[in-house]
Structure formats: C-alpha cells, structure tokens
Design an enzyme around this catalytic site. Structure first.
Site, short mmCIF file in Angstrom:
data_model
loop_
_atom_site.label_atom_id
_atom_site.label_comp_id
_atom_site.label_asym_id
_atom_site.label_seq_id
_atom_site.Cartn_x
_atom_site.Cartn_y
_atom_site.Cartn_z
CB CYS A 243 -0.94 -0.19 0.62
SG CYS A 243 -1.98 1.56 1.23
CD GLU B 89 -2.66 -9.95 3.42
OE1 GLU B 89 -2.47 -9.55 4.77
OE2 GLU B 89 -2.34 -8.95 2.61
NE ARG C 25 -0.73 -11.16 9.44
CZ ARG C 25 0.60 -10.43 9.43
NH1 ARG C 25 0.89 -10.58 11.27
NH2 ARG C 25 0.67 -10.13 8.77
NE ARG D 84 -2.43 -7.54 7.59
CZ ARG D 84 -1.90 -7.18 8.64
NH1 ARG D 84 -2.51 -6.93 9.62
NH2 ARG D 84 -0.48 -7.56 9.02
#
Length: 474
Positions: A215, A258, A302, A304
C-alpha cells in the site's frame, strides 16, 4: 553466444533432432509405464505434436530451450554476434509456437508444452499433467501470483482448489523471498522480478489474479479531477496500477487482494475508494471485508482487509465471506514440540533493557514495550522485525542448558523468557510444518511477518470456488 561459421551453424542445425530426442524418449517412457498409449510425431495433426492422444484430443510438445526461446526477453541479450540471424529466427519460432497452440485450442485440443529442462528434472511431474489431461482432470482454473512474497496466498488457494488450480506466473522482487518460494513450489518457470517493467502481454492467460500488493501513497495525476477520474489518472506510479493494467488486459474471472486493515481509512478512505472504483471501471463486482486471523484456527490477533472482485458476467450476488471456523486455538497449540535452542532465550542484559524501556513509557502513560504472552492466550499481530518479536515473548522453562551459543551481553535470563521460533511464527500464519525454512532466522521473521494467514486465505478461496463452480455449471 554464437561463435560458429555459417557452415558450422548449418551442420549444427541439421544435427538437431526434430523427433525422438532424449527428452521425448524420457517422457514417452514415463507415459508408457502408466499404460498410456499415444502416437508420436503425428503428421496429420496441425503443428506435428511430439506426443498425441488422438481420441482425447491432447497434443504434447517437448520444446528445447534454445530453439523455442526460453525466457526470451532476458536471454536474447546473450546473442553478441550474428544477431541479425539468430534473433529473428528464434522469434519466428516463438510466434509459430503461439500460432500452433492457438489453432489447436480453437479446434478443441488440449495443448501441453514442456521445456526440455522441465522434463529432465522431473519427467514424472510432466507425465502427471498429461495423464490428468487425458483422463479429463486438468485444472479448471489458472492463477497468477503477484507480489507473491513466500507464497502464502497461493498456498491458501492451492488448499481450497486442490488439483483444480494451476499457477502459471509468479512475480516477486525480493531475492530472499524468492529463495523461500522456490524451496516450496516446484514451478516450470522462473519467478519474474520487478513487475513494474513486465509487459502485461507477456503474462500468460489466467483466470484468477492473486495480489498482496504493497500500500503506497496514491498520488493525484493529470488534471486532478478528483476521485471519480479513471484509474490511470489516479494511480500513476503506484504498484496497484500494475495489478490494474494486467487485469485490464487479461480480464480474469476473479481478482483477489489482501492488505493491511489501515488501507480502508488511508487518506480518509479515498485510497480504498480508488481501488474499489478501479475494479468497477474494469468491469468487476467488488466484495470486501475485514477478517481476523484468530477466528480461523491460528492464535494471532491479526486483522486484514480482503478484496474479492468477480468479473461482471459471473453471478456473485450470493458470495459471502467466511464466518469464523475455529476461534479457540491458543499459543500452546503451536508451541515447538521439543525444547528450543538457547539462542532464542533473551540475555539478562537485553531483558533488563526491555524492562527499562517499558518502565519509561509507562511513567508517561504509554503502553509501549515488550509483552509476555500466556500459552493459553493468543499472540499479537506479528510484523517484520522490530517489536514484532518482543511483543510476543513467551515463558518456556523446558530448556535446561542455557549456555549461550551466540555472542550476547551477559548470561541468558533465568526466567525462561524467549522469543518464539520461526517455525512457531510459521504456524501463527497457518503454514504447514513441511513448509521449508531455508534461510537464516532474521530473514524468516521478516518473511512471516510480511506474509498472510494461510487459513484465512483458504477459507475465502473456498467461497470463491463455490461461485466459480456454480457459474461453470450453467
């Protein structure tokens, strides 16, 4: 590369066998041993395939690397002399191969091409693919793996699709990640490096795009018309552009991405809007959801964001992201079975440094610092290096020999405090124990911290497969 005279070249070319070469014989022996009967060098089939199954309409070509232009864009630079002869000749061969394949496939044939080195390395695996084609069990879907890392996304899809998926292209620029990837996946092609310089036309045809793209900050370009502009005006210079341009050219059935949870709110949500709008402009229906790894059989907190984009001609109205399947896994479930080496235990000096650091921040009202996890609890999100390890320390008193094996300051701590091992980090991400760890620990911590949770990918991929299989059944 070419130091021969024209007459020597002529004799060498005449000496090259166009049938009954060593690689053909090796492959035919493997097929014959399986009871598969074929014709060889069938002159009545277009292109004269090396091995033919007439009734099943399966044509097999055994291509030598030199004459058929293996890895051509890189290797053609090796021709230092007589370029005017060799380069056009090899490129004519490459184009001829494409024309033959296209015509046969248009006539209903299944065409399989193998490089000579692929057959030499593993004739059995090549024969497996031929046998699947002959018996009608060829993979239904072809995928590409962009920004592949160590292959976590691919592994999840392989689990979900089984023999119904085949990876035909992989791109990853990091050489250490490539080493781990190659140690675990036996492909018949090289990993492409920098995808930004790779022409989308050179990517093989595929049905599913897998992309865990980084990103980067999206920059406004052109006339700054705002966020309703086309993707080329919005994303220029961004790695997401490479996903878009490749998918714009090939129009796969599905695009899977992802990324970090923060992508959703990056730049007040405009970055995420660009991504979704881009896929919409390209002709896709976009689904997205934040999922937590701890809900899918791994003890790691976690979160995502997962994006699934189906091509508009595929009915995905009933697609749903998976619901939690195994939320009760704890750290004890991924613990090393045997006492771990002393090198994973913190020195007294370093542990005291961590305690002092945490105390200073606590005095300021901050929550920064190391953290010891209970074996009956779950880990925090693992990240590449840094505090990723220190925020996921554990107490393990099974190791009795605490003699330092590495250069440390002071003795090993007596409290049993250690880092989790790379294998434990692999398990935190859902990688199986037969996943090969070929590199030094420092690289492995970075790679698993940067990777994806395979269990989550597999769960989503199963939902994707349901949609595709239902669509193919119409």
């Amino acid at each position: 590369m070419d130091r021969h005279t024209p007459e020597q070249r002529r004799r060498n070319m005449q000496a090259v066998k166009n049938k009954d070469s060593k690689i053909e014989i090796a492959l035919r022996k493997e097929l014959w041993a399986r009871g598969l009967r074929y014709r060889k060098n069938a002159k009545n089939v277009f292109g004269k395939p090396d091995i033919v199954f007439i009734g099943k309409k399966v044509a097999v070509f055994c291509d030598s690397e030199f004459w058929h232009g293996y890895n051509w864009e890189e290797r053609k630079a090796d021709f230092k002399s007589n370029q005017e002869f060799w380069i056009p000749k090899i490129e004519r061969n490459i184009q001829r191969d494409k024309d033959v394949t296209e015509k046969l496939e248009a006539d209903g044939w299944t065409v399989l091409r193998f490089w000579g080195k692929e057959i030499k390395k593993n004739p059995g695996k090549c024969a497996d693919r031929i046998e699947m084609a002959v018996k009608g069990n060829m993979p239904n879907y072809k995928s590409i793996d962009l920004f592949a890392g160590i292959g976590g996304i691919r592994l999840g899809f392989d689990r979900a699709f089984g023999k119904n998926i085949e990876t035909v292209f992989v791109s990853e620029w990091d050489e250490n990640a490539q080493k781990t990837y190659n140690a675990n996946f036996n492909d018949n092609f090289d990993i492409a490096g920098d995808i930004t310089v790779f022409d989308e036309k050179d990517v093989p045809e595929f049905d599913i795009c897998l992309a865990g793209f980084p990103c980067q900050a999206f920059s406004m370009a052109g006339q700054r018309k705002g966020f309703e502009d086309n993707y080329k005006g919005l994303c220029r210079g961004n790695l997401f552009l490479d996903v878009a341009r490749i998918c714009e050219h090939h129009k796969p059935k599905v695009i899977f991405c992802e990324n970090v949870k923060g992508l959703v709110i990056h730049d007040k949500g405009r970055t995420f809007k660009i991504i979704c709008d881009t896929f919409t402009q390209l002709g896709y229906t976009v689904h997205h959801q934040i999922l937590n790894s701890k809900d899918f059989g791994v003890p790691q907190n976690r979160e995502r964001i997962y994006i699934v984009a189906f091509r508009n001609d595929i009915d995905s109205t009933w697609f749903r992201f998976p619901t939690p399947t195994n939320p009760d896994t704890v750290l004890k479930d991924i613990m090393e079975e045997n006492p771990v080496a002393a090198k994973y235990y913190l020195s007294e000096t370093y542990l005291q440094t961590l305690k002092n650091h945490k105390a200073r921040h606590a005095a300021k009202g901050n929550g920064f610092g190391y953290e010891i996890r209970n074996w009956e609890d779950i880990a925090g999100a693992i990240v590449c290096g840094g505090m990723g390890r220190e925020r996921n320390l554990v107490i393990d008193n099974r190791q009795t020999d605490l003699t330092p094996t590495t250069h440390i300051k002071g003795e090993i701590n007596k409290e049993g405090i250690r880092k989790m091992t790379p294998r434990e980090w692999a398990r935190l991400q859902g990688f199986p124990d037969d996943f090969v760890l070929p590199l030094a620990d420092t690289h492995l911590y970075n790679q698993f911290g940067n990777s994806v949770t395979v269990n989550v990918i597999e769960a989503i991929a199963k939902k994707i497969k349901e949609v595709l299989d239902n669509d193919n059944g119409k």
